[in-house]
Scaffold this motif. Structure first.
Motif, mmCIF file in Angstrom:
data_model
loop_
_atom_site.group_PDB
_atom_site.id
_atom_site.type_symbol
_atom_site.label_atom_id
_atom_site.label_comp_id
_atom_site.label_asym_id
_atom_site.label_seq_id
_atom_site.Cartn_x
_atom_site.Cartn_y
_atom_site.Cartn_z
ATOM 1 N N LEU A 20 70.739 8.040 -0.700
ATOM 2 C CA LEU A 20 71.171 9.431 -0.549
ATOM 3 C C LEU A 20 72.520 9.515 0.152
ATOM 4 C CD1 LEU A 20 67.817 11.179 0.431
ATOM 5 C CD2 LEU A 20 69.203 11.681 -1.590
ATOM 6 N N ALA A 21 72.730 8.620 1.113
ATOM 7 C CA ALA A 21 74.003 8.614 1.839
ATOM 8 C C ALA A 21 75.148 8.067 0.990
ATOM 9 C CB ALA A 21 73.863 7.785 3.116
ATOM 10 N N ALA A 22 74.843 7.090 0.129
ATOM 11 C CA ALA A 22 75.905 6.396 -0.601
ATOM 12 C C ALA A 22 76.136 6.929 -2.006
ATOM 13 C CB ALA A 22 75.576 4.905 -0.676
ATOM 14 N N ALA A 23 75.131 7.550 -2.603
ATOM 15 C CA ALA A 23 75.208 7.926 -4.011
ATOM 16 C C ALA A 23 76.351 8.868 -4.356
ATOM 17 C CB ALA A 23 73.877 8.527 -4.459
ATOM 18 N N PRO A 24 76.635 9.902 -3.556
ATOM 19 C CA PRO A 24 77.722 10.805 -3.946
ATOM 20 C C PRO A 24 79.066 10.098 -4.093
ATOM 21 C CG PRO A 24 76.360 11.815 -2.266
ATOM 22 C CD PRO A 24 75.924 10.384 -2.362
ATOM 23 N N ALA A 25 79.396 9.259 -3.122
ATOM 24 C CA ALA A 25 80.674 8.549 -3.189
ATOM 25 C C ALA A 25 80.697 7.563 -4.345
ATOM 26 C CB ALA A 25 80.931 7.820 -1.873
ATOM 27 N N ALA A 26 79.530 7.012 -4.684
ATOM 28 C CA ALA A 26 79.450 6.032 -5.763
ATOM 29 C C ALA A 26 79.308 6.689 -7.129
ATOM 30 C CB ALA A 26 78.282 5.085 -5.512
ATOM 31 N N GLY A 27 79.154 8.004 -7.144
ATOM 32 C CA GLY A 27 78.976 8.708 -8.404
ATOM 33 C C GLY A 27 77.642 8.441 -9.070
ATOM 34 N N GLU A 28 76.627 8.165 -8.274
ATOM 35 C CA GLU A 28 75.309 7.827 -8.800
ATOM 36 C C GLU A 28 74.355 9.013 -8.706
ATOM 37 O OE1 GLU A 28 74.341 5.196 -10.295
ATOM 38 O OE2 GLU A 28 75.596 3.523 -9.662
ATOM 39 N N GLU A 29 73.534 9.166 -9.725
ATOM 40 C CA GLU A 29 72.431 10.109 -9.678
ATOM 41 C C GLU A 29 71.161 9.341 -9.342
ATOM 42 O OE1 GLU A 29 72.437 11.895 -13.529
ATOM 43 O OE2 GLU A 29 73.893 13.434 -12.938
ATOM 44 N N LEU A 30 70.233 10.022 -8.657
ATOM 45 C CA LEU A 30 69.003 9.386 -8.228
ATOM 46 C C LEU A 30 67.798 10.092 -8.819
ATOM 47 C CD1 LEU A 30 69.765 8.939 -4.402
ATOM 48 C CD2 LEU A 30 70.183 7.306 -6.251
ATOM 49 N N ARG A 31 66.786 9.285 -9.153
ATOM 50 C CA ARG A 31 65.521 9.814 -9.638
ATOM 51 C C ARG A 31 64.406 9.049 -8.941
ATOM 52 N NH1 ARG A 31 65.364 9.414 -15.730
ATOM 53 N NH2 ARG A 31 66.436 11.424 -15.642
ATOM 54 N N VAL A 32 63.342 9.737 -8.564
ATOM 55 C CA VAL A 32 62.223 9.078 -7.901
ATOM 56 C C VAL A 32 60.938 9.329 -8.684
ATOM 57 C CG1 VAL A 32 63.275 9.237 -5.615
ATOM 58 C CG2 VAL A 32 61.726 11.049 -6.388
ATOM 59 N N ILE A 33 60.042 8.349 -8.605
ATOM 60 C CA ILE A 33 58.679 8.525 -9.115
ATOM 61 C C ILE A 33 57.776 8.620 -7.901
ATOM 62 C CG2 ILE A 33 56.837 7.584 -10.544
ATOM 63 C CD1 ILE A 33 58.908 5.849 -11.959
ATOM 64 N N VAL A 34 57.072 9.742 -7.768
ATOM 65 C CA VAL A 34 56.282 9.955 -6.560
ATOM 66 C C VAL A 34 55.032 10.771 -6.904
ATOM 67 C CG1 VAL A 34 57.579 12.039 -5.928
ATOM 68 C CG2 VAL A 34 56.395 10.724 -4.153
#
Length: 297
Positions: A20-34
């Motif tokens: 969550l801290a690094a994704a914006p700068a890296a241009g990454e989207e995140l998805r979780v299975i929960v």
């Protein structure tokens, strides 16, 4: 898109925080299975795509892996099944979904011991390595994080440490091993997921800063907690009987016992410690930050 399985577990919650801290700068989207989205940290709400369900289910994996570039894969322990079913059986639907959606990179939680004489008789570790092979043979680029035992295992002993000043395990009191903090495993996973320049398959050791024996752990806990703590070795036959008494699968219990025996025979030893394979969290630091609050609660 990076997909995180078990995002509320010991390793996953640390990994999610890092990403969550690094994704914006890296241009990454995140998805979780929960299973229960309410258990996600507040910082994740509105910032991650959520697929609700279990990553044991093919339909859930199919939804989660669509459009994914990388996956963090963790098999949760299931003591109601045989080791083979708990690890390889759990992983097979994921292998099919990885291929169906063309996922390129997978980082998995694994164990030390591959290539050693003990690897084929190490119980749950043997089963873990077999599940790694399933993923590696699927054609994805795969990195298996090869871990020793976790500092966090001692949290199961918090009540005994608090009330009796004792913790137990099955290893010789002077058997040294490279215990590691789960936060350092998460850090290694985050680095690999964010920089996917690697190819092929490999095992990546994640070790604690130093090898420690149960007697070393007791000494450091005594210093950090300000109260006497001692180690009591539990015979393997007693461990077997105790676990069976909880109603666990008999083959799984045997897998635990075989793993404990292999670790006591040096399964986790012999890996060269380098800056790239060594976590930053010392046992002293972990005791102060994590164990002490749990014991004094």
């Amino acid at each position: 898109m990076i997909v995180i399985t078990a995002p509320t577990g010991n390793i996953g919650r640390h990994l999610l925080t890092r990403l969550l801290a690094a994704a914006p700068a890296a241009g990454e989207e995140l998805r979780v299975i929960v299973r229960d989205p309410a258990r996600l940290p507040d910082a994740a709400h509105g910032r991650v795509d959520v697929v609700t369900g279990s990553h044991a289910e093919a339909e859930v994996l199919d939804r989660a892996f669509e459009g994914a570039d990388a996956v963090f894969w963790l098999v949760p322990p299931d003591a109601s099944r045989t080791p083979h079913d708990a690890y390889s059986g759990f992983t097979r639907p994921a292998v099919k979904a990885l291929a169906a959606h063309g996922v390129g990179h997978v980082v998995g939680v694994s164990a030390l011991g591959r290539g050693t004489p003990l690897a084929d008789r190490a119980g749950l570790v043997t089963a873990t390595l077999a599940a790694d092979d399933l993923i590696a043979d699927s054609g994805v680029a795969y990195r298996a994080l090869a871990n020793p035992s976790f500092f966090e295992n001692l949290l199961e002993e918090a009540a005994s440490i608090r009330e009796q000043g004792v913790f137990t395990d099955a290893a010789d009191a002077d058997r040294k091993a490279p215990f590691v903090a789960v936060a350092d495993i998460a850090a290694a996973a985050a680095d690999l997921l964010l920089d996917r320049s690697w190819t092929g398959t490999d095992s990546v050791p994640v070790l604690g800063p130093q090898d420690l024996s149960p007697n070393d752990l007791a000494r450091i806990m005594t210093e950090q907690l300000g109260r006497p703590v001692r180690y009591a070795r539990q015979p393997l036959d007693e461990l077997y009987t105790t676990l069976l008494g909880y109603g666990l699968n008999e083959a799984f219990v045997q897998g635990v016992v075989d793993m404990k025996r292999a670790k006591d025979e040096g399964l986790d030893a012999g890996v060269t410690r380098t800056p790239d394979t060594t976590g930053s969290t010392t046992f002293e630091q972990w005791c102060a930050r994590t164990l002490k609050p749990a014991v004094l609660a």
